[in-house]
Design a protein around this motif. Structure first.
Motif, PDB file in Angstrom:
ATOM      1  N   LEU A   8     -29.663 -36.197   3.608  1.00 35.94           N
ATOM      2  CA  LEU A   8     -28.936 -36.088   2.329  1.00 35.94           C
ATOM      3  C   LEU A   8     -29.011 -34.670   1.761  1.00 35.94           C
ATOM      4  O   LEU A   8     -28.032 -34.168   1.193  1.00 35.94           O
ATOM      5  CB  LEU A   8     -29.510 -37.088   1.315  1.00 35.94           C
TER       6      LEU A   8
ATOM      7  N   LYS B 182     -29.267 -31.950   3.482  1.00 33.75           N
ATOM      8  CA  LYS B 182     -28.347 -31.137   4.279  1.00 33.75           C
ATOM      9  C   LYS B 182     -26.900 -31.408   3.854  1.00 33.75           C
ATOM     10  O   LYS B 182     -26.091 -30.477   3.750  1.00 33.75           O
ATOM     11  CB  LYS B 182     -28.554 -31.443   5.766  1.00 33.75           C
ATOM     12  N   ARG B 183     -26.595 -32.679   3.591  1.00 30.51           N
ATOM     13  CA  ARG B 183     -25.230 -33.039   3.196  1.00 30.51           C
ATOM     14  C   ARG B 183     -24.838 -32.380   1.875  1.00 30.51           C
ATOM     15  O   ARG B 183     -23.697 -31.962   1.685  1.00 30.51           O
ATOM     16  CB  ARG B 183     -25.111 -34.561   3.095  1.00 30.51           C
ATOM     17  N   ASP B 184     -25.809 -32.272   0.935  1.00 37.47           N
ATOM     18  CA  ASP B 184     -25.536 -31.578  -0.336  1.00 37.47           C
ATOM     19  C   ASP B 184     -24.981 -30.173  -0.064  1.00 37.47           C
ATOM     20  O   ASP B 184     -23.998 -29.749  -0.682  1.00 37.47           O
ATOM     21  CB  ASP B 184     -26.835 -31.391  -1.151  1.00 37.47           C
TER      22      ASP B 184
ATOM     23  N   GLU C  20     -23.654 -29.028   2.788  1.00 42.29           N
ATOM     24  CA  GLU C  20     -22.376 -29.095   3.515  1.00 42.29           C
ATOM     25  C   GLU C  20     -21.223 -29.307   2.544  1.00 42.29           C
ATOM     26  O   GLU C  20     -20.144 -28.719   2.707  1.00 42.29           O
ATOM     27  CB  GLU C  20     -22.415 -30.241   4.542  1.00 42.29           C
ATOM     28  N   GLN C  21     -21.466 -30.127   1.524  1.00 44.49           N
ATOM     29  CA  GLN C  21     -20.390 -30.388   0.566  1.00 44.49           C
ATOM     30  C   GLN C  21     -20.018 -29.150  -0.241  1.00 44.49           C
ATOM     31  O   GLN C  21     -18.842 -28.865  -0.428  1.00 44.49           O
ATOM     32  CB  GLN C  21     -20.774 -31.570  -0.337  1.00 44.49           C
TER      33      GLN C  21
ATOM     34  N   ILE D 199     -27.914 -44.361   5.644  1.00 44.72           N
ATOM     35  CA  ILE D 199     -28.106 -42.972   6.079  1.00 44.72           C
ATOM     36  C   ILE D 199     -28.934 -42.970   7.372  1.00 44.72           C
ATOM     37  O   ILE D 199     -29.982 -43.603   7.441  1.00 44.72           O
ATOM     38  CB  ILE D 199     -28.843 -42.142   4.998  1.00 44.72           C
TER      39      ILE D 199
END
Lengths: 495, 95
Positions: free
Chosen positions: A390, A392-394, A396-397, B49
């Motif tokens: 999550l 990392k996803r922050d 990426e966004q 996830i």
């Protein structure tokens, strides 16, 4: 008149090529500076014979006219790097007397480019620490002081010896490694530049492993240009590291145009911490203004899982450490405890590891053992790996939304006094890495550059975070910030 | 979640680190501080996830299954605390 040991890599390179200085002269100037700097405890194994030999070879190569940029440049090497025939103990008692039969890929690349090794540099034991106070060699000391106050300050950690050595001009630059902030935090505490590249840029082969999914090597230098030059020499694909990226290494120095007009710089609101000193906030605001004045577009961004980065790190890093450090068993290398009559192999392991590992390392190995143990693996380790996804996803966004780089403070404070955190609980010390650790968890490149001074006369750093594999663009943003800041302060020599 | 001295002793045993009896209560206390900090992760919604296995989207490279190194016995043993007759020596393992 600048002394030879005070030169930047770029200045030394240009003068070496012009022939108005030799590598032997540069090397001798650094060796003298090291000899006079025992009080900093930065260099822990000196290698003057190797240095002079490499310097003479570099001079011969430069004379032939086809030497790479790092040829003849005297460097310090963090003790975490295995260097052939030279003690490499990761500042641990358990590797007492260990002299590798092989050379780490990164140090080999630097030597292939003609660089000179002055010696090995102090650090926290196994790179576990933020103050260089867990080293078997004793504390490295920050060359900076609070004005006329003689209190010895930490150079940060874990690459504390590297930071102290570069800031005090004992070498032109040094290698560091960064698992949660170990290049960027000490760079910020000592007024120098340090970059952790994208995970996979630098080979980890021959670097003593701490947390393999987070560890990256990088340069610690006197300028952004030097960081670009040295990083390029350290990078590149290595089949001996299965996570090494098979990507071409760009010319990082060529990326330094200083032109960031139209770039979008993100300011993450979650990095505004409760209780953050007002000077850090002011430094950050000045940094934002400098980027805006240089023509960048400033946007507020959100990285919602930021607050979970440290707890995630303190599951994943100890878990990997407990596995990596299982190899120190008193059998193949390093320390072995003296055994009593009747002691078997289990006693040998237990006594060896109790004697050889320092307190912080023991604690992290045991925390790692606990979070990986039956019954807790899902609750701790797997949950942490999900939160890591999550985090990392922050990033990426925000990059997908058009952000080119992210600007944050590098550390929540200036350098603190050695021993000041002695009675704090371990979590207090871990908070040093609050702004840097997200970058390791997401595998991104991050750079710390001097941003200014605090009221006590200590340097403070700003951090820029870039997109994966875009170190060139990141370095250029850092270069623009460096140009706007014009940081020229140096510690007054007291050592 | 609270760690008692018995659990601390078990963890030390698993980690093969000798911890004296009288040091166990302090160690248990340290574990509790650190694990208390880690407990925050329970606040995060991680439904659906996947746990991260690789930070860069990269397949693990494969190499040809062939011998590419070896015959370095002296070098392998050069740092051993106790090497005898070309082997690592350790206390008796099997009775």
């Amino acid at each position: 008149m600048t002394e030879l040991n005070e030169l930047t890599i770029a200045e030394a390179r240009d003068r070496l090529r012009k022939g108005d200085v030799t590598s032997v002269e540069l090397t001798d100037a650094c060796l003298s500076a090291i000899e006079g700097a025992g009080a900093l405890n930065a260099f822990v194994h000196n290698t003057p014979e190797i240095a002079r030999e490499q310097a003479a070879a570099a001079d011969a190569r430069i004379a032939k006219g086809d030497a790479p940029a790092m040829c003849g440049i005297p460097l310090g090497i963090k003790d975490l790097f295995c260097t052939k025939g030279v003690p490499s103990q990761a500042a641990s008692g358990i590797l007492e007397g260990f002299t590798p039969e092989y050379e780490s890929t990164v140090s080999q690349k630097l030597f292939d480019a003609g660089s000179v090794m002055l010696g090995k540099l102090n650090m926290d034991e196994f790179a576990m620490g933020s103050s260089n106070e867990t080293s078997v060699y004793g504390n490295a000391v920050n060359p900076w002081r609070r004005g006329n106050d003689e209190t010895a300050l930490t150079p940060g950690g874990s690459s504390g010896g590297s930071a102290a050595a570069v800031a005090a001009d004992l070498c032109l630059a040094a290698t560091g490694t960064d698992t949660g902030g170990s290049i960027r935090q000490p760079a910020a505490f000592t007024g120098i530049t340090g970059i952790k590249p994208t995970y996979g840029r630098c080979s980890r082969w021959g670097i003593v492993a701490f947390a393999s999914s987070l560890d990256q090597a990088g340069p610690m230098t006197k300028s952004v240009r030097d960081a670009a030059i040295m990083l390029e020499a350290m990078c590149g694909h290595d089949p001996k590291d299965s996570t090494s990226a098979d990507l071409a290494v760009p010319d990082f120095e060529a990326a330094l145009t200083g032109d960031i007009r139209g770039k979008t710089i993100g300011i993450p609101r979650e990095y505004r911490m409760d209780g953050m000193p007002e000077e850090i906030e002011a430094l950050w605001q000045e940094g934002i203004a400098k980027m805006r004045d240089a023509g960048a577009k400033i946007v507020d961004i959100s990285l919602p899982h930021t607050k979970y980065a440290l707890p995630t790190y303190y599951v994943i890093a100890p878990a990997e450490a407990s596995s990596n450090l299982a190899r120190y068993d008193g059998v193949r290398y390093g320390h072995r405890a003296k055994l009593e009559a009747g002691d078997g192999i289990t006693e040998m392991y237990e006594k060896t590891r109790a004697e050889g590992f320092g307190h912080e390392v023991q604690r992290r190995v045991m925390v790692g053992t606990y979070v990986l143990s039956a019954g807790f693996y899902d609750a701790y380790y797997n949950r942490a790996r999900k939160v890591r996804a999550l985090i990392k996803r922050d990033f990426e966004q925000v990059f997908a939304d058009g952000v080119d780089a992210i600007l944050t403070p590098a550390t929540p404070s200036a350098a603190f006094g050695l021993g000041e955190m002695k009675n704090a609980d371990p979590v207090q010390m871990y908070l040093n890495d609050v702004f840097t650790v997200t970058v390791n968890l997401a595998g991104l490149p991050g750079i710390s550059v001097p941003g200014g001074m605090d009221r006590q006369g200590l340097p403070l750093g700003l951090q820029l975070i870039g997109k994966p594999w875009e170190e060139g663009e990141l370095l250029n943003c850092a270069y623009a910030l460096e140009q706007a800041t014009g940081f020229v302060e140096k510690p007054g020599k007291w050592w | 979640m609270s760690i008692d001295t018995e659990t601390a002793a078990k963890v030390a045993k698993l980690a093969r680190i000798r911890v004296e009896e009288d040091a166990l209560p302090a160690l248990a206390q340290e574990f509790n501080t650190i694990l208390g900090f880690i407990e925050q992760l329970n606040e995060v919604d991680v439904d659906g996830i996947e746990p991260m296995t690789s930070v860069t989207p990269m397949r693990l490279p494969r190499r040809v299954d062939e011998v590419n190194d070896g015959d370095q016995q002296a070098k392998v043993l050069s740092n051993a605390p106790d090497a005898r007759e070309g082997f690592f020596a350790v206390p008796k393992v099997v009775e």
